[in-house]
Write a protein that holds these residues in place. Structure first.
Motif, PDB file in Angstrom:
ATOM      1  N   GLN A 164     107.751 -10.410  36.272  1.00  0.00           N
ATOM      2  CA  GLN A 164     107.083 -10.130  35.007  1.00  0.00           C
ATOM      3  C   GLN A 164     105.566 -10.129  35.136  1.00  0.00           C
ATOM      4  O   GLN A 164     104.874  -9.485  34.347  1.00  0.00           O
ATOM      5  CB  GLN A 164     107.514 -11.137  33.936  1.00  0.00           C
TER       6      GLN A 164
ATOM      7  N   LYS B  93     103.899  -4.037  35.813  1.00  0.00           N
ATOM      8  CA  LYS B  93     104.404  -4.362  34.482  1.00  0.00           C
ATOM      9  C   LYS B  93     103.268  -4.754  33.545  1.00  0.00           C
ATOM     10  O   LYS B  93     103.236  -4.337  32.376  1.00  0.00           O
ATOM     11  CB  LYS B  93     105.435  -5.496  34.575  1.00  0.00           C
TER      12      LYS B  93
ATOM     13  N   SER C  67     101.415  -1.762  32.388  1.00  0.00           N
ATOM     14  CA  SER C  67     102.226  -0.838  31.592  1.00  0.00           C
ATOM     15  C   SER C  67     102.543  -1.354  30.201  1.00  0.00           C
ATOM     16  O   SER C  67     103.078  -0.617  29.372  1.00  0.00           O
ATOM     17  CB  SER C  67     103.551  -0.549  32.318  1.00  0.00           C
ATOM     18  N   LEU C  68     102.234  -2.630  29.938  1.00  0.00           N
ATOM     19  CA  LEU C  68     102.530  -3.198  28.623  1.00  0.00           C
ATOM     20  C   LEU C  68     101.725  -2.501  27.540  1.00  0.00           C
ATOM     21  O   LEU C  68     100.543  -2.203  27.704  1.00  0.00           O
ATOM     22  CB  LEU C  68     102.208  -4.696  28.605  1.00  0.00           C
ATOM     23  N   ARG C  69     102.367  -2.209  26.420  1.00  0.00           N
ATOM     24  CA  ARG C  69     101.700  -1.619  25.263  1.00  0.00           C
ATOM     25  C   ARG C  69     102.021  -2.471  24.042  1.00  0.00           C
ATOM     26  O   ARG C  69     103.187  -2.671  23.698  1.00  0.00           O
ATOM     27  CB  ARG C  69     102.171  -0.178  25.033  1.00  0.00           C
ATOM     28  N   GLU C  70     100.987  -2.964  23.398  1.00  0.00           N
ATOM     29  CA  GLU C  70     101.186  -3.791  22.206  1.00  0.00           C
ATOM     30  C   GLU C  70     101.126  -2.921  20.957  1.00  0.00           C
ATOM     31  O   GLU C  70     100.289  -2.035  20.836  1.00  0.00           O
ATOM     32  CB  GLU C  70     100.102  -4.876  22.129  1.00  0.00           C
TER      33      GLU C  70
ATOM     34  N   TYR D   8     105.777  -0.029  28.566  1.00  0.00           N
ATOM     35  CA  TYR D   8     106.743  -1.063  28.946  1.00  0.00           C
ATOM     36  C   TYR D   8     106.866  -2.121  27.861  1.00  0.00           C
ATOM     37  O   TYR D   8     105.856  -2.595  27.313  1.00  0.00           O
ATOM     38  CB  TYR D   8     106.300  -1.715  30.257  1.00  0.00           C
ATOM     39  N   HIS D   9     108.100  -2.508  27.574  1.00  0.00           N
ATOM     40  CA  HIS D   9     108.358  -3.547  26.582  1.00  0.00           C
ATOM     41  C   HIS D   9     109.505  -4.444  27.042  1.00  0.00           C
ATOM     42  O   HIS D   9     110.441  -3.989  27.706  1.00  0.00           O
ATOM     43  CB  HIS D   9     108.738  -2.926  25.231  1.00  0.00           C
TER      44      HIS D   9
ATOM     45  N   GLU E  18     115.030  -4.620  28.563  1.00  0.00           N
ATOM     46  CA  GLU E  18     113.687  -4.124  28.827  1.00  0.00           C
ATOM     47  C   GLU E  18     113.741  -2.604  28.765  1.00  0.00           C
ATOM     48  O   GLU E  18     114.791  -2.007  28.963  1.00  0.00           O
ATOM     49  CB  GLU E  18     113.194  -4.555  30.220  1.00  0.00           C
TER      50      GLU E  18
ATOM     51  N   TYR F  88     111.152   1.202  29.332  1.00  0.00           N
ATOM     52  CA  TYR F  88     109.890   1.892  29.580  1.00  0.00           C
ATOM     53  C   TYR F  88     109.993   3.263  28.925  1.00  0.00           C
ATOM     54  O   TYR F  88     110.918   4.022  29.200  1.00  0.00           O
ATOM     55  CB  TYR F  88     109.615   2.059  31.074  1.00  0.00           C
TER      56      TYR F  88
END
Length: 273
Positions: free
Chosen positions: A73, A78, A81-84, A90-91, A97, A99
């Motif tokens: 993690q 990762k 690639s996280l998008r809030e 990625y979530h 999980e 993408y």
């Protein structure tokens, strides 16, 4: 056409041959319209000359996605690639999980893939193009058969980079759920349509009695070789004036031992115009 061996009450859905649709076969078009007006869910058989590559591309995407999702993690891929606050990228969810690759940004080359996905850029492009061409063929036949005005589905004439929430989503579910566990309860999908390609029996639809009331025991949707599961979503049902049916369905853990499950989903959402 091979269907997994039934172990419970199974749904009986229409299998629509894409090659026949693309060739404007009247009987296949009628079968498509009937499926969308009744159950709102059907299989689209993609084992034809126009779409055969996807049958090989999707398993490769499963393997690539699994490699990405198995990264720690705290791995740079990762984290970067996280998008809030948005679906794209990625979530991590509760027990899964994913993408998500946006079609508009990807076609405009404004989307950077994680390093693990870069070798699969060509299959990803082919998969997005194949799914979108297939759904446009479906929407064209539905629009023509139901005599919908052109303004009902403007997405039929929009360019690939037109802003929308249409996206390709790779889904990974680790082996943590017991067989039969409800992962996503009963719901309908937002948007125009959803295309689902899973390697396990995870989708269920309600059973109805003769009066149209939902009964207690759901029907499991089997996996059909070489076919993607397509369902009408809320926006398309609304635009048709309720003639087309947005499918109620849920997601459950498949029978047997706990194991990894993979999926590729194409979410067809309205254009932002």
């Amino acid at each position: 056409m091979t269907v997994t061996t039934p172990s419970k009450r199974m749904a009986s859905l229409a299998v629509i041959n894409y090659e026949a649709l693309a060739n404007n076969d009247p009987a296949e078009i009628q079968k498509l319209v009937q499926a969308c007006q009744t159950t709102g869910m059907f299989y689209l058989d993609l084992r034809g000359p126009r779409t055969q590559t996807i049958v090989e591309d999707v398993p490769a995407l499963f393997r690539t996605g699994q490699h990405f999702f198995n990264l720690p993690q705290d791995s740079p891929e990762k984290i970067e690639s996280l998008r809030e606050g948005m679906e794209r990228g990625y979530h991590v969810g509760k027990g899964f999980e994913y993408y998500e690759i946006p079609r508009d940004s990807y076609h405009l080359s404004d989307w950077s893939l994680p390093a693990t996905f870069i070798p699969q850029a060509t299959p990803i492009t082919r998969t997005i193009t194949t799914f979108h061409t297939a759904i446009q063929t479906i929407l064209t036949h539905l629009s023509t058969s139901l005599h919908l005005p052109p303004s009902t589905i403007p997405e039929l004439t929009s360019l690939p980079g037109t802003p929308s929430d249409t996206a390709l989503k790779l889904v990974y579910k680790p082996p943590i759920h017991d067989a039969g566990t409800v992962i996503h309860p009963w719901h309908t999908d937002f948007g125009l349509a959803t295309l689902l390609w899973y390697d396990e029996e995870t989708t269920q639809v309600p059973a109805y009695d003769e009066s149209g009331r939902q009964t207690g025991e759901p029907l499991t949707v089997p996996v059909v070789e070489g076919a993607v599961l397509v369902n009408v979503a809320d926006e398309l049902a609304g635009r048709s004036g309720g003639v087309l049916r947005s499918t109620v369905h849920r997601v459950v853990a498949p029978p047997g031992e706990k194991r990894v499950r993979n999926g590729v989903i194409y979410l067809v959402r309205p254009d932002k115009v």
